[in-house]
Design a protein around this motif. Structure first.
Motif, PDB file in Angstrom:
ATOM      1  N   ALA A 107       0.461  -1.253  -0.133  1.00 11.28           N
ATOM      2  CA  ALA A 107       0.277   0.108   0.019  1.00 11.28           C
ATOM      3  C   ALA A 107       0.938   1.695   0.484  1.00 11.28           C
ATOM      4  O   ALA A 107       2.438   1.388   0.276  1.00 11.28           O
ATOM      5  CB  ALA A 107      -0.835   0.225   0.978  1.00 11.28           C
ATOM      6  N   PRO A 108       0.391   2.145  -0.475  1.00  9.19           N
ATOM      7  CA  PRO A 108       1.123   3.233  -0.599  1.00  9.19           C
ATOM      8  C   PRO A 108       1.218   4.456   0.555  1.00  9.19           C
ATOM      9  O   PRO A 108       1.935   5.444   0.399  1.00  9.19           O
ATOM     10  CB  PRO A 108       0.753   4.688  -1.883  1.00  9.19           C
ATOM     11  CG  PRO A 108      -0.592   3.796  -2.031  1.00  9.19           C
ATOM     12  CD  PRO A 108      -0.889   2.261  -1.646  1.00  9.19           C
ATOM     13  N   ASP A 109       0.177   3.827   1.213  1.00 12.34           N
ATOM     14  CA  ASP A 109       0.215   5.409   2.748  1.00 12.34           C
ATOM     15  C   ASP A 109       0.733   4.211   3.695  1.00 12.34           C
ATOM     16  O   ASP A 109      -0.204   3.726   4.559  1.00 12.34           O
ATOM     17  CB  ASP A 109      -1.272   6.175   2.767  1.00 12.34           C
ATOM     18  CG  ASP A 109      -1.521   4.350   2.332  1.00 12.34           C
ATOM     19  OD1 ASP A 109      -2.043   3.258   3.750  1.00 12.34           O
ATOM     20  OD2 ASP A 109      -2.338   3.590   1.199  1.00 12.34           O
ATOM     21  N   PRO A 110       1.661   4.447   4.317  1.00 10.42           N
ATOM     22  CA  PRO A 110       2.416   4.117   5.470  1.00 10.42           C
ATOM     23  C   PRO A 110       1.734   4.380   7.015  1.00 10.42           C
ATOM     24  O   PRO A 110       0.838   5.775   6.984  1.00 10.42           O
ATOM     25  CB  PRO A 110       3.934   4.715   5.208  1.00 10.42           C
ATOM     26  CG  PRO A 110       3.987   6.070   4.774  1.00 10.42           C
ATOM     27  CD  PRO A 110       3.008   6.324   4.099  1.00 10.42           C
ATOM     28  N   VAL A 111       2.077   3.739   7.734  1.00  8.16           N
ATOM     29  CA  VAL A 111       2.040   4.082   9.412  1.00  8.16           C
ATOM     30  C   VAL A 111       2.254   4.801   9.561  1.00  8.16           C
ATOM     31  O   VAL A 111       4.089   4.164   9.933  1.00  8.16           O
ATOM     32  CB  VAL A 111       0.962   2.977   9.764  1.00  8.16           C
ATOM     33  CG1 VAL A 111       0.931   3.041  11.356  1.00  8.16           C
ATOM     34  CG2 VAL A 111       0.098   2.022   9.278  1.00  8.16           C
ATOM     35  N   PHE A 112       2.662   6.308  10.251  1.00  2.33           N
ATOM     36  CA  PHE A 112       3.516   6.910  11.242  1.00  2.33           C
ATOM     37  C   PHE A 112       3.086   6.477  13.095  1.00  2.33           C
ATOM     38  O   PHE A 112       2.013   7.083  13.371  1.00  2.33           O
ATOM     39  CB  PHE A 112       3.063   8.268  10.984  1.00  2.33           C
ATOM     40  CG  PHE A 112       4.023   9.200   9.951  1.00  2.33           C
ATOM     41  CD1 PHE A 112       4.975  10.041  10.052  1.00  2.33           C
ATOM     42  CD2 PHE A 112       3.891   8.440   8.291  1.00  2.33           C
ATOM     43  CE1 PHE A 112       5.555  10.357   8.619  1.00  2.33           C
ATOM     44  CE2 PHE A 112       4.640   8.662   7.211  1.00  2.33           C
ATOM     45  CZ  PHE A 112       5.085   9.843   7.798  1.00  2.33           C
ATOM     46  N   LEU A 113       3.778   6.084  13.897  1.00  4.63           N
ATOM     47  CA  LEU A 113       3.120   6.085  14.833  1.00  4.63           C
ATOM     48  C   LEU A 113       4.030   7.276  16.081  1.00  4.63           C
ATOM     49  O   LEU A 113       5.570   8.077  15.959  1.00  4.63           O
ATOM     50  CB  LEU A 113       4.199   4.993  15.780  1.00  4.63           C
ATOM     51  CG  LEU A 113       4.674   4.801  16.842  1.00  4.63           C
ATOM     52  CD1 LEU A 113       3.034   4.195  17.435  1.00  4.63           C
ATOM     53  CD2 LEU A 113       5.411   3.849  17.708  1.00  4.63           C
TER      54      LEU A 113
END
Length: 517
Positions: A107-113
């Protein structure tokens, strides 16, 4: 008690140090034996791996308690400290990237913690919750940006403040604390403009990283104070926010510090009530709440001199047990059901005049916390965003924490530089962004009522309360799978969360042999 103000929304973290030893034959020995020289040839540096315009190289994020670290890719991005002076002093943001698994569609949208505190770093916090990302990583990478002032992003630490201890002479302790604030301010001001380490500055940095890695939209997981950062980002950059996951929710209208005493009282009442519902606990330990109140009154009247074994040195030592020791211990232990389950037993021991366990654990807790929080950054955030809204609560004057924590923050902020706060900063986030809000039933600092308040202005939001859990619940039970499903569908309302019904309460200790059958 005011010295305990430095422990604001702290989450325990221990950093393991890894090392290695190289061995090689001496050339003289090799020549004498006729054997070939076995001196190892240094491996060539790894080729950078690009994510957008940022170059990353392999690194390891140290984990807690000596467990294996998390393999990642590490990079950096310079940003202006003062946005009005783009050619002025720079902050180098420390960034880690955990790429998605090799197999499967990406997916092109990463997760930011977004880490808690304020004062914790994302790269330092991730290993403790890494297991919750197992299914997420099948499709999406995870990006960790150490918020400016934390981790390796120009950290703003105040060692003198972190090493303080409660004192019988509160006036002298207050003066000592303010002197330490002044020393820290002067030392940090040589390399940082303390006005520019706020949540709004961090939000601007996050979007700079988003642009640099080439992501049009991102998913945000905020934990505790990180939920404030997530909400502020979603308001400032709605087009680039795909989803929000808010774990242990801090509403925008909250002034950090005002509710700490009241929330702790409510959480302890709930946690201690579990003992009364278990016959073996009630029989062995009695009424933990009543014993705690009696213990605090006794320590206030005549603090005992306690002989205990110092965990860091192993030596037997003596010190007076003060009410602040108990308040700090109860507050921090209440963050985790596994840890708080021993509180009724410890309080019962204290009620019987056996204080050594309470003192030893309080001292050990203080030593563990002292290096884990960038307290200068915490002051820059709270003094800029919350100080003018802090106020005593007369109803909490006789509570475990009382009003000294608020008074301590107000005093420190009077001596700390302040940044600008946007006019709408404390307004609720009103957005149609898909949002999943998580709360622990027994949370001592961000109770479920906070999430219920926030979700009212999020029409695509859903709030889940996890039974028997406290603070930071993303890894509890089946929550990691629900987390991954939400990121896949961006629809919180259709999640089947019945699996959370299987979460059980942690039973209280009735003896030092552990939990009963």
């Amino acid at each position: 008690m005011s010295r305990k103000a430095r422990f604001i929304l702290v989450v325990l973290a221990l950093v393991a140090v890894f090392g290695y030893r190289q061995y090689r034959d001496h050339a003289r020995d090799a020549a004498a034996s006729g054997a070939p020289d076995t001196k190892p040839t240094p491996a060539p540096p790894a080729e950078p791996r690009m994510l957008g315009s940022i170059a990353f190289t392999p690194c390891t994020l140290p984990s807690q308690l000596g467990a294996p670290g998390v393999e990642a890719q590490c990079g950096s991005l310079p940003v202006a400290e003062n946005p009005a002076l783009p050619q002025g002093r720079k902050i180098t943001l420390n960034i880690a990237w955990i790429p998605a698994d090799e197999d499967g569609e990406k997916a092109p949208d990463p997760v930011f913690l977004l880490a808690g505190g304020p004062g914790q770093s994302a790269t330092g916090s991730y290993p403790a919750v890494a297991a919750a990302f197992k299914d997420v990583l099948k499709q999406r990478g995870v990006v960790l940006v150490d918020q400016r002032g934390t981790g390796k992003s120009n950290p703003l630490q105040c060692p003198d403040l972190a090493e303080g201890e409660p004192s019988l002479d509160e006036a002298a302790a207050e003066q000592s604390m303010l002197a330490a604030v002044g020393r820290c301010r002067e030392a940090l001001s040589k390399r940082a403009d303390l006005r520019f380490y706020t949540t709004s500055d961090a939000v601007r940095d996050l979007d700079a990283v988003r642009q640099a890695i080439g992501a049009d939209t991102i998913n945000l997981l905020g934990i505790s104070y990180g939920t404030r950062v997530a909400q502020q980002y979603a308001r400032a950059y709605p087009r680039h926010t795909r989803t929000l996951v808010l774990d242990s929710v801090a509403p925008n209208d909250l002034f950090l510090g005002n509710d700490f005493a009241r929330n702790l009282e409510s959480a302890l009442d709930l946690q201690f009530a579990r003992c009364g519902k278990i016959p073996a606990c009630a029989s062995a330990l009695g009424d933990p709440r009543g014993q705690l109140d009696a213990l605090m009154a006794r320590l206030e009247a005549e603090p005992p001199l306690v002989t205990y074994r110092d965990a860091s040195t192993g030596r037997s030592t003596q010190e007076r047990l003060l009410p602040a020791h108990i308040a700090g211990l109860a507050r921090m232990y209440a963050y985790s059901p596994m840890v708080s389950s021993i509180l009724p037993l410890l309080i019962h021991e204290g009620a019987q005049g056996r204080y050594d366990g309470l003192m030893a654990l309080s001292k050990m807790l203080g030593s563990q916390l002292s290096d884990q929080m960038a307290y200068g950054m915490q002051l820059s955030v709270i003094c800029s965003e919350d100080a003018d809204g802090l106020q005593d609560d007369p109803a909490m004057a006789s509570s475990l924490l009382g009003n000294s924590l608020v008074a301590g923050l107000v005093a420190q902020c009077a001596a700390w530089p302040k940044g600008k706060r946007p006019a709408d900063f404390h307004a609720p986030l009103a957005s149609d962004v898909p949002a999943l809000l998580l709360s622990g039933e027994l949370d001592p600092v961000t109770p479920p009522a906070y999430a219920a308040r926030v979700v009212k202005t999020l029409p695509k939001g859903r709030s889940l309360v996890l039974r028997g859990q406290a603070h930071n619940v993303i890894g509890a039970g089946c929550m990691p799978k629900l987390f991954a499903q939400f990121l896949e569908t961006a629809d919180a309302k259709t999640l089947d969360a019945k699996c959370l019904d299987k979460l059980a309460y942690t039973p209280p200790f009735t003896s030092f042999n552990g939990w009963g059958p």
